[in-house]
Design a protein around this motif. Sequence first.
Motif, PDB file in Angstrom:
ATOM      1  N   ALA A 114      68.403 103.582  40.637  1.00 42.23           N
ATOM      2  CA  ALA A 114      67.490 104.175  41.627  1.00 42.23           C
ATOM      3  C   ALA A 114      67.235 103.205  42.772  1.00 42.23           C
ATOM      4  O   ALA A 114      67.194 103.607  43.944  1.00 42.23           O
ATOM      5  CB  ALA A 114      66.171 104.560  40.954  1.00 42.23           C
ATOM      6  N   VAL A 115      67.099 101.934  42.456  1.00 42.71           N
ATOM      7  CA  VAL A 115      66.888 100.912  43.497  1.00 42.71           C
ATOM      8  C   VAL A 115      68.111 100.838  44.403  1.00 42.71           C
ATOM      9  O   VAL A 115      67.993 100.825  45.633  1.00 42.71           O
ATOM     10  CB  VAL A 115      66.585  99.533  42.860  1.00 42.71           C
ATOM     11  CG1 VAL A 115      66.599  98.437  43.907  1.00 42.71           C
ATOM     12  CG2 VAL A 115      65.255  99.563  42.122  1.00 42.71           C
ATOM     13  N   ILE A 116      69.285 100.801  43.819  1.00 42.91           N
ATOM     14  CA  ILE A 116      70.539 100.718  44.594  1.00 42.91           C
ATOM     15  C   ILE A 116      70.663 101.913  45.533  1.00 42.91           C
ATOM     16  O   ILE A 116      71.050 101.766  46.699  1.00 42.91           O
ATOM     17  CB  ILE A 116      71.755 100.644  43.646  1.00 42.91           C
ATOM     18  CG1 ILE A 116      71.748  99.298  42.906  1.00 42.91           C
ATOM     19  CG2 ILE A 116      73.059 100.834  44.408  1.00 42.91           C
ATOM     20  CD1 ILE A 116      72.699  99.249  41.727  1.00 42.91           C
ATOM     21  N   MET A 117      70.334 103.095  45.049  1.00 46.73           N
ATOM     22  CA  MET A 117      70.471 104.302  45.863  1.00 46.73           C
ATOM     23  C   MET A 117      69.603 104.274  47.106  1.00 46.73           C
ATOM     24  O   MET A 117      69.956 104.850  48.133  1.00 46.73           O
ATOM     25  CB  MET A 117      70.149 105.538  45.032  1.00 46.73           C
ATOM     26  CG  MET A 117      71.234 105.830  44.027  1.00 46.73           C
ATOM     27  SD  MET A 117      71.078 107.433  43.260  1.00 46.73           S
ATOM     28  CE  MET A 117      71.188 108.535  44.661  1.00 46.73           C
ATOM     29  N   GLY A 118      68.458 103.608  47.043  1.00 48.45           N
ATOM     30  CA  GLY A 118      67.558 103.580  48.182  1.00 48.45           C
ATOM     31  C   GLY A 118      67.609 102.310  49.000  1.00 48.45           C
ATOM     32  O   GLY A 118      66.992 102.223  50.056  1.00 48.45           O
ATOM     33  N   ASP A 119      68.355 101.318  48.553  1.00 44.24           N
ATOM     34  CA  ASP A 119      68.408 100.014  49.221  1.00 44.24           C
ATOM     35  C   ASP A 119      69.444 100.034  50.340  1.00 44.24           C
ATOM     36  O   ASP A 119      70.634 100.247  50.102  1.00 44.24           O
ATOM     37  CB  ASP A 119      68.758  98.933  48.190  1.00 44.24           C
ATOM     38  CG  ASP A 119      68.694  97.532  48.755  1.00 44.24           C
ATOM     39  OD1 ASP A 119      68.899  97.339  49.967  1.00 44.24           O
ATOM     40  OD2 ASP A 119      68.449  96.607  47.963  1.00 44.24           O
ATOM     41  N   GLY A 150      73.675 100.549  48.032  1.00 47.34           N
ATOM     42  CA  GLY A 150      74.252 101.891  48.106  1.00 47.34           C
ATOM     43  C   GLY A 150      73.750 102.714  49.272  1.00 47.34           C
ATOM     44  O   GLY A 150      74.512 103.386  49.939  1.00 47.34           O
ATOM     45  N   ASN A 151      72.436 102.689  49.497  1.00 45.77           N
ATOM     46  CA  ASN A 151      71.810 103.459  50.568  1.00 45.77           C
ATOM     47  C   ASN A 151      72.220 104.932  50.530  1.00 45.77           C
ATOM     48  O   ASN A 151      72.427 105.556  51.560  1.00 45.77           O
ATOM     49  CB  ASN A 151      72.121 102.836  51.935  1.00 45.77           C
ATOM     50  CG  ASN A 151      71.205 103.355  53.013  1.00 45.77           C
ATOM     51  OD1 ASN A 151      70.108 103.831  52.743  1.00 45.77           O
ATOM     52  ND2 ASN A 151      71.653 103.264  54.244  1.00 45.77           N
ATOM     53  N   CYS A 152      72.330 105.473  49.334  1.00 43.09           N
ATOM     54  CA  CYS A 152      72.755 106.867  49.150  1.00 43.09           C
ATOM     55  C   CYS A 152      71.828 107.851  49.853  1.00 43.09           C
ATOM     56  O   CYS A 152      72.271 108.896  50.324  1.00 43.09           O
ATOM     57  CB  CYS A 152      72.835 107.196  47.668  1.00 43.09           C
ATOM     58  SG  CYS A 152      73.860 106.047  46.723  1.00 43.09           S
ATOM     59  N   ALA A 199      61.287 110.271  46.362  1.00 40.88           N
ATOM     60  CA  ALA A 199      60.481 110.779  47.471  1.00 40.88           C
ATOM     61  C   ALA A 199      59.724 109.680  48.207  1.00 40.88           C
ATOM     62  O   ALA A 199      59.359 109.854  49.368  1.00 40.88           O
ATOM     63  CB  ALA A 199      59.511 111.846  46.973  1.00 40.88           C
ATOM     64  N   ASP A 200      59.511 108.538  47.564  1.00 38.37           N
ATOM     65  CA  ASP A 200      58.806 107.439  48.222  1.00 38.37           C
ATOM     66  C   ASP A 200      59.673 106.745  49.272  1.00 38.37           C
ATOM     67  O   ASP A 200      59.183 105.949  50.062  1.00 38.37           O
ATOM     68  CB  ASP A 200      58.311 106.417  47.184  1.00 38.37           C
ATOM     69  CG  ASP A 200      59.433 105.836  46.348  1.00 38.37           C
ATOM     70  OD1 ASP A 200      60.381 106.574  46.014  1.00 38.37           O
ATOM     71  OD2 ASP A 200      59.367 104.633  46.019  1.00 38.37           O
ATOM     72  N   ILE A 201      60.962 107.070  49.319  1.00 38.93           N
ATOM     73  CA  ILE A 201      61.858 106.505  50.337  1.00 38.93           C
ATOM     74  C   ILE A 201      61.929 107.505  51.486  1.00 38.93           C
ATOM     75  O   ILE A 201      62.401 108.632  51.313  1.00 38.93           O
ATOM     76  CB  ILE A 201      63.257 106.240  49.760  1.00 38.93           C
ATOM     77  CG1 ILE A 201      63.159 105.245  48.604  1.00 38.93           C
ATOM     78  CG2 ILE A 201      64.190 105.715  50.844  1.00 38.93           C
ATOM     79  CD1 ILE A 201      64.442 105.056  47.838  1.00 38.93           C
ATOM     80  N   PRO A 202      61.450 107.101  52.663  1.00 39.27           N
ATOM     81  CA  PRO A 202      61.417 108.044  53.791  1.00 39.27           C
ATOM     82  C   PRO A 202      62.793 108.258  54.427  1.00 39.27           C
ATOM     83  O   PRO A 202      63.713 107.488  54.193  1.00 39.27           O
ATOM     84  CB  PRO A 202      60.466 107.360  54.778  1.00 39.27           C
ATOM     85  CG  PRO A 202      60.597 105.905  54.483  1.00 39.27           C
ATOM     86  CD  PRO A 202      60.874 105.808  53.003  1.00 39.27           C
ATOM     87  N   PHE A 203      62.877 109.273  55.231  1.00 43.56           N
ATOM     88  CA  PHE A 203      64.045 109.573  56.056  1.00 43.56           C
ATOM     89  C   PHE A 203      65.314 109.781  55.229  1.00 43.56           C
ATOM     90  O   PHE A 203      66.340 109.165  55.465  1.00 43.56           O
ATOM     91  CB  PHE A 203      64.272 108.484  57.106  1.00 43.56           C
ATOM     92  CG  PHE A 203      63.060 108.180  57.918  1.00 43.56           C
ATOM     93  CD1 PHE A 203      62.518 109.128  58.770  1.00 43.56           C
ATOM     94  CD2 PHE A 203      62.426 106.952  57.811  1.00 43.56           C
ATOM     95  CE1 PHE A 203      61.380 108.858  59.510  1.00 43.56           C
ATOM     96  CE2 PHE A 203      61.289 106.662  58.548  1.00 43.56           C
ATOM     97  CZ  PHE A 203      60.762 107.618  59.401  1.00 43.56           C
ATOM     98  N   GLN A 204      65.246 110.668  54.256  1.00 41.44           N
ATOM     99  CA  GLN A 204      66.426 110.968  53.455  1.00 41.44           C
ATOM    100  C   GLN A 204      67.365 111.867  54.237  1.00 41.44           C
ATOM    101  O   GLN A 204      66.955 112.653  55.071  1.00 41.44           O
ATOM    102  CB  GLN A 204      66.007 111.588  52.130  1.00 41.44           C
ATOM    103  CG  GLN A 204      65.235 110.593  51.281  1.00 41.44           C
ATOM    104  CD  GLN A 204      65.049 111.057  49.861  1.00 41.44           C
ATOM    105  OE1 GLN A 204      65.722 111.953  49.383  1.00 41.44           O
ATOM    106  NE2 GLN A 204      64.119 110.419  49.163  1.00 41.44           N
ATOM    107  N   GLY A 205      68.649 111.735  53.953  1.00 46.23           N
ATOM    108  CA  GLY A 205      69.668 112.389  54.749  1.00 46.23           C
ATOM    109  C   GLY A 205      69.967 113.819  54.379  1.00 46.23           C
ATOM    110  O   GLY A 205      69.546 114.324  53.336  1.00 46.23           O
TER     111      GLY A 205
END
Length: 158
Positions: free
Chosen positions: A50-55, A59-61, A71-77
Motif C-alpha cells: 500500500a505504501v509503494i502504491m502511493g509513494d 510505484g505511484n500507482c 483514500a488518504d492519498i489525494p489526487f488519484q488518477g
Amino acid sequence: MRLTAITAAATLIAGMAFAENVAPSDVQFAEYGEVEASLTGMPGNAENGAVIMGDKGQGNCVSCHAVSALADIPFQGEVGPTLDGIGDVRSEAELRGILINAKKTFEGSVMPAFYKTDGFIRPGDAYTGKAAPADLPPLLSAQDIEDVVAFLMTLKDS
C-alpha cells in the motif's frame, strides 16, 4: 556436536529464506502475461504494498489508478481502471505479470514495466549524449512487486 547440528539447520533455513530473486531477464510469462512463480519465493507484505502504491518515489500507482482503500492519498488518477475489487477479478499470477510488464497482457498499455531492465529505446545520446550506458535498474524490486501483489489481493468487493 548437538550445537553444530542446530547451527547447520539454522543456516540452511536462513539460506532458504534469502533465496535468490528471479532476475528481470529470467521472468517466465505464461500465454496471457501471467507470472505464476513468486519473484522472491516469499509472501508479499500488503502494508508495504500500500505504501509503494502511493509513494511518488516508488510505484505511484495512484497517479493513474483510483483506490478507495488509499483514500488518504489525494489526487488519484483516472488514466487506468479503478483497482477497487481487483482481488476478486484477477489472480496473483495475473497481477504479478501486469506489474512486471503490462504490455505482455495489454499490448497497447501505457503502464510502465516495473520489473524490466532492457529493451528500452534511449534517445538520450542523440539529444544530450547522456543516455544510460547499460541496462536500467527495475523501477521496483522483486520484493516490492510481491508486496504490491499482496496489497492488490486484499482489494475485494466481498
